[in-house]
Motif scaffolding. Structure first.
Motif, short mmCIF file in Angstrom:
data_model
loop_
_atom_site.label_atom_id
_atom_site.label_comp_id
_atom_site.label_asym_id
_atom_site.label_seq_id
_atom_site.Cartn_x
_atom_site.Cartn_y
_atom_site.Cartn_z
N GLY A 52 19.34 94.69 24.54
CA GLY A 52 20.68 94.53 23.57
C GLY A 52 21.42 94.87 24.64
O GLY A 52 21.37 96.22 25.05
N THR A 53 22.24 95.01 23.93
CA THR A 53 23.97 95.79 24.65
C THR A 53 25.21 97.04 23.35
O THR A 53 24.24 95.98 22.36
CB THR A 53 24.50 94.87 25.77
N VAL A 54 26.01 97.18 24.45
CA VAL A 54 27.50 98.07 23.40
C VAL A 54 28.70 96.89 22.68
O VAL A 54 28.84 96.37 22.39
CB VAL A 54 27.45 99.07 24.10
N GLY A 55 28.20 96.45 24.58
CA GLY A 55 29.64 95.03 24.51
C GLY A 55 28.93 94.10 24.45
O GLY A 55 28.36 93.58 25.57
N ALA A 56 29.51 92.93 25.23
CA ALA A 56 30.06 91.64 24.95
C ALA A 56 29.50 91.32 26.50
O ALA A 56 28.78 90.08 26.90
CB ALA A 56 30.31 90.84 24.07
N LEU A 57 30.29 92.03 26.46
CA LEU A 57 30.35 91.63 28.19
C LEU A 57 29.56 92.08 29.51
O LEU A 57 28.96 91.09 30.43
CB LEU A 57 31.57 92.89 29.09
N GLN A 58 27.85 92.83 28.81
CA GLN A 58 27.14 92.85 29.47
C GLN A 58 26.57 91.67 29.98
O GLN A 58 25.13 91.25 31.05
CB GLN A 58 26.34 94.11 28.94
N PHE A 59 26.37 90.90 28.85
CA PHE A 59 25.52 89.62 28.91
C PHE A 59 26.42 89.12 29.97
O PHE A 59 25.11 88.30 30.74
CB PHE A 59 25.59 88.64 27.56
N GLU A 60 27.50 88.59 30.20
CA GLU A 60 27.78 87.66 31.94
C GLU A 60 27.50 88.58 32.64
O GLU A 60 26.98 88.66 33.86
CB GLU A 60 29.18 88.36 31.06
N VAL A 61 27.09 89.96 32.73
CA VAL A 61 27.26 91.34 34.41
C VAL A 61 25.95 90.61 33.66
O VAL A 61 25.59 90.62 35.50
CB VAL A 61 27.60 92.74 33.74
N ILE A 62 25.20 90.92 32.78
CA ILE A 62 23.80 90.57 33.67
C ILE A 62 23.70 88.85 34.36
O ILE A 62 22.42 89.04 35.27
CB ILE A 62 22.46 91.16 32.18
N GLN A 63 23.63 88.51 33.59
CA GLN A 63 23.26 86.93 33.83
C GLN A 63 23.86 86.98 35.78
O GLN A 63 23.82 86.02 36.65
CB GLN A 63 24.73 85.84 32.97
N TYR A 64 25.37 87.45 35.66
CA TYR A 64 26.28 86.75 37.19
C TYR A 64 25.13 87.32 37.90
O TYR A 64 24.84 87.57 39.37
CB TYR A 64 26.67 87.35 36.62
N ARG A 65 24.72 89.26 38.13
CA ARG A 65 24.03 89.89 39.22
C ARG A 65 22.75 88.93 39.20
O ARG A 65 22.42 89.50 40.09
CB ARG A 65 23.66 91.08 38.66
N MET A 66 22.09 89.20 38.35
CA MET A 66 20.82 88.08 38.24
C MET A 66 20.92 86.89 39.69
O MET A 66 20.50 86.95 40.44
CB MET A 66 20.20 88.19 36.88
N GLU A 67 21.68 86.40 39.53
CA GLU A 67 21.99 85.18 40.11
C GLU A 67 22.18 85.75 41.46
O GLU A 67 21.86 85.73 42.26
CB GLU A 67 22.77 84.42 39.38
N HIS A 68 23.33 86.39 41.32
CA HIS A 68 23.26 87.49 42.48
C HIS A 68 22.94 87.62 43.62
O HIS A 68 23.64 87.91 44.72
CB HIS A 68 25.15 87.59 43.00
N GLU A 69 21.70 88.58 42.61
CA GLU A 69 21.88 89.84 43.29
C GLU A 69 20.14 89.67 43.40
O GLU A 69 20.20 90.11 44.38
CB GLU A 69 21.96 91.49 42.73
N TYR A 70 19.66 88.81 42.60
CA TYR A 70 18.39 88.56 42.92
C TYR A 70 18.35 87.42 43.11
O TYR A 70 16.62 87.22 43.21
CB TYR A 70 17.76 89.42 41.11
N GLY A 71 18.70 86.26 42.81
CA GLY A 71 18.83 85.24 42.57
C GLY A 71 17.12 84.26 42.01
O GLY A 71 16.88 83.97 41.83
N ALA A 72 17.93 85.29 40.69
CA ALA A 72 17.02 84.80 39.44
C ALA A 72 18.25 84.06 38.34
O ALA A 72 19.36 84.71 38.09
CB ALA A 72 16.64 85.57 38.36
N ARG A 73 18.10 83.23 37.60
CA ARG A 73 18.87 82.67 36.20
C ARG A 73 18.05 82.95 35.38
O ARG A 73 16.84 82.67 35.17
CB ARG A 73 18.74 81.07 36.66
#
Ligand code: G4P
Length: 524
Positions: free
Chosen positions: A435-456
């Motif tokens: 759950g987020t306040v804005g749609a932007l966070q979904f993209e942030v999570i997706q990007y950071r999961m991939e680039h920082e944690y190697g998870a998709r």
């Protein structure tokens, strides 16, 4: 200096507004007064720009820069003023809500043309939960806008606060002549783009004084006299009422023209509260207690993906914090010491040897902290009053790479601890809902999961109106949870929430279950 003197010297506050009302401009003018920056534009360049809403990487980059301005400290009239920066971008409203738990007072900027806006409403509501003393600054008086009485009505009507105007505008837009400072009984004449030292201030104790007509003309003088007479419908200003959150002083001005700002700052320095006692789960803690304690209200990831360390922002609530000293991380029951506690002063970062109640310091963290964590000298207690709020957008999140499930869960856990979004687990099928306040966070999570944690991650849409925390008699909660299994999830702490698909569903369920209380924030 004694601990008491250090405490009384500090004023820690936040400036909040709907985007574009003038928060950044006002912050900048305050910093100029304090000598913390020398040129206008220094803060502005760190602002998350509104044009980049779809470009979240750019926003993350800018957020990285804005770490440097997370706390802007300066001295003014022998006070240490700490401004805690709050992101103006609506999608980061949760960050702002949390920062507001770390301030002792707030200034709310309202645009005279737009009046009270959505974000103003939300942010003032959060401040009112803790009775945070508020001062309003009605900005952009150099533009045409609402009538001054109408804006006061709007603030009172829409925000549920009582106002006391301490300055009063003379005209507006191209006819804006200045403000009469009711607090100091003097007239300040408006000159566009004047440095404050150049703006003309005339002491007029009595409004029948000829000087008034000389400076603003007969017609405006008459209007001002009539307006001020009408202002008697508002209560007299009493500092105690402001401190208890009962009344809110209002100032009028134009931040970009640096007009009316100094008046407000001077009043703020006189009346705003020093660091106050704060509540924990066992007892209230006074700032002048000799032992140190504080809590983490914000965590910021390092922008360099190769280093996963983060900065935890700690608000000091009591005693003196000292570098390289062992403190108790209460939730983890472990001792920690910090060799590089950092103060963020405008554009500089410096390592501090000690810090006092009201101060905010940054602690380098490799994953030990969660938002709300308490540090003490040994006492087991936790600061309360750091709620999470019901998100507004929801999606089911799934691991898209079955080989990497460990990385997936670790990444999600850490991002949630940082407060990027909230996660709920649906009891029926164990699916994870973000759950987020804005749609932007979904993209942030997706990007950071991939680039920082190697998870998709893979998202599935989920149409929900709200997630409401529920409370009531334990047996009744149990019965309700069993009956509405499909719509129940657990938050990170294991507390049940009701997932309402529509406002109508929520209202119906409320009517049918008067034994259950529904809440839009996790602290009720
Ligand atoms: P925010 O942080 O609350 O989002 O607002 P910010 O200070 O960035 O101000 C938003 C816009 O309003 C800016 O214009 C700013 O210059 C303008 N502004 C601020 N105070 C006043 C004022 O007293 N009068 C008038 N007329 N305008 C004001 P912009 O065009 O978005 O940016 P810029 O190009 O001026 O930097």
């Amino acid at each position: 200096m004694s601990l008491i003197d250090e405490i009384n010297k500090r004023k820690t506050f936040g400036i909040v507004s709907h985007p574009d009302a003038g928060k950044t401009t006002l912050t900048e003018k305050l910093l100029l007064f304090g000598g913390a920056i020398q040129v206008a534009g220094a803060v502005k360049s760190n602002k998350i720009k509104k044009t980049t809403t779809s470009d979240f990487m750019e926003i993350e980059r800018q957020r990285g820069i804005s770490v440097a301005t997370s706390v802007m400290g300066f001295e003014y009239r022998n006070k240490q003023i700490n401004i805690l920066d709050t992101p103006g971008h609506a999608d980061f409203a949760e960050d702002t809500f949390r920062t507001l738990t770390a301030v002792d007072s707030a200034i709310v900027v309202v645009d005279i043309a737009k009046g009270v806006e959505t974000q103003t409403r939300k942010l003032v509501k959060v401040c009112r939960m803790r009775d945070t003393p508020l001062i309003f600054f009605v900005n952009k008086m150099d533009r045409e806008g609402l009538d001054a009485f109408d804006i006061l009505d709007q603030i009172e009507g829409e925000l549920g606060v009582k106002v006391v105007p301490l300055s009063w505008p003379i005209g507006m837009g191209s006819r804006f002549k200045g403000v009469y400072n009711i607090y100091e009984k003097q007239l300040s004449l408006f000159k566009p783009h004047a440095k404050q030292s150049e703006s003309e201030t005339i002491i007029i104790k009595d409004l029948s004084d000829d000087a008034l007509v000389k400076h603003i003309g007969e017609e405006d003088a008459q209007t001002l006299r009539e307006d001020l007479e009408m202002l008697t419908i508002y209560p007299d200003f009493a500092k105690a009422d402001y401190l208890s959150g009962e009344i809110c002083p209002v100032f009028f001005g134009s931040a970009v023209n640096n007009f009316g700002v100094k008046e407000m700052l001077d009043c703020f320095v006189d009346i705003a509260p020093p660091p106050l006692p704060r509540q924990t789960d066992v007892r209230p803690v006074r700032p002048d207690e000799p032992t140190f304690s504080g809590f983490v209200f914000k965590i910021h990831a390092n922008m360099d993906p190769k280093h996963r360390d983060r900065i935890a922002f700690l608000r000091i609530c009591s005693g003196e914090f000292k570098r390289n000293t062992n403190y108790l991380h209460v939730r983890e029951s472990k001792k920690m010491k910090f060799s590089q506690p950092t103060a963020f002063m405008a554009s500089q970062k410096t390592i501090v040897e000690s810090a006092f109640p009201g101060d905010v310091i940054g602690l380098y963290d490799s994953g030990n902290f969660k938002i709300g964590d308490t540090l003490t000298e040994g006492e087991v207690m936790r600061y309360t009053g750091i709620p999470t709020f019901s998100p507004e957008q929801f999606r089911i999140v799934e691991n898209a790479d079955p080989m990497q499930y460990k990385k997936f869960y670790k990444g999600l856990d850490q991002l949630m601890d940082e407060g990027v979004a909230q996660m709920f687990t649906r009891t029926l099928d164990n699916k994870r809902i973000i759950g987020t306040v804005g749609a932007l966070q979904f993209e942030v999570i997706q990007y950071r999961m991939e680039h920082e944690y190697g998870a998709r991650v893979r998202y599935e849409p989920l149409r929900l109106y709200k997630a409401a925390w529920i409370s009531g008699d334990a047996d009744k909660i149990k019965a309700f949870v069993a009956r509405r299994k499909r719509d129940i999830a657990l938050d990170k702490k294991g507390h049940p929430v009701f997932l309402a698909e529509t406002q109508w569903t929520l209202n119906t369920v409320k009517e049918n279950h008067p034994e259950i209380a529904f809440h839009f924030s996790s602290e009720y």
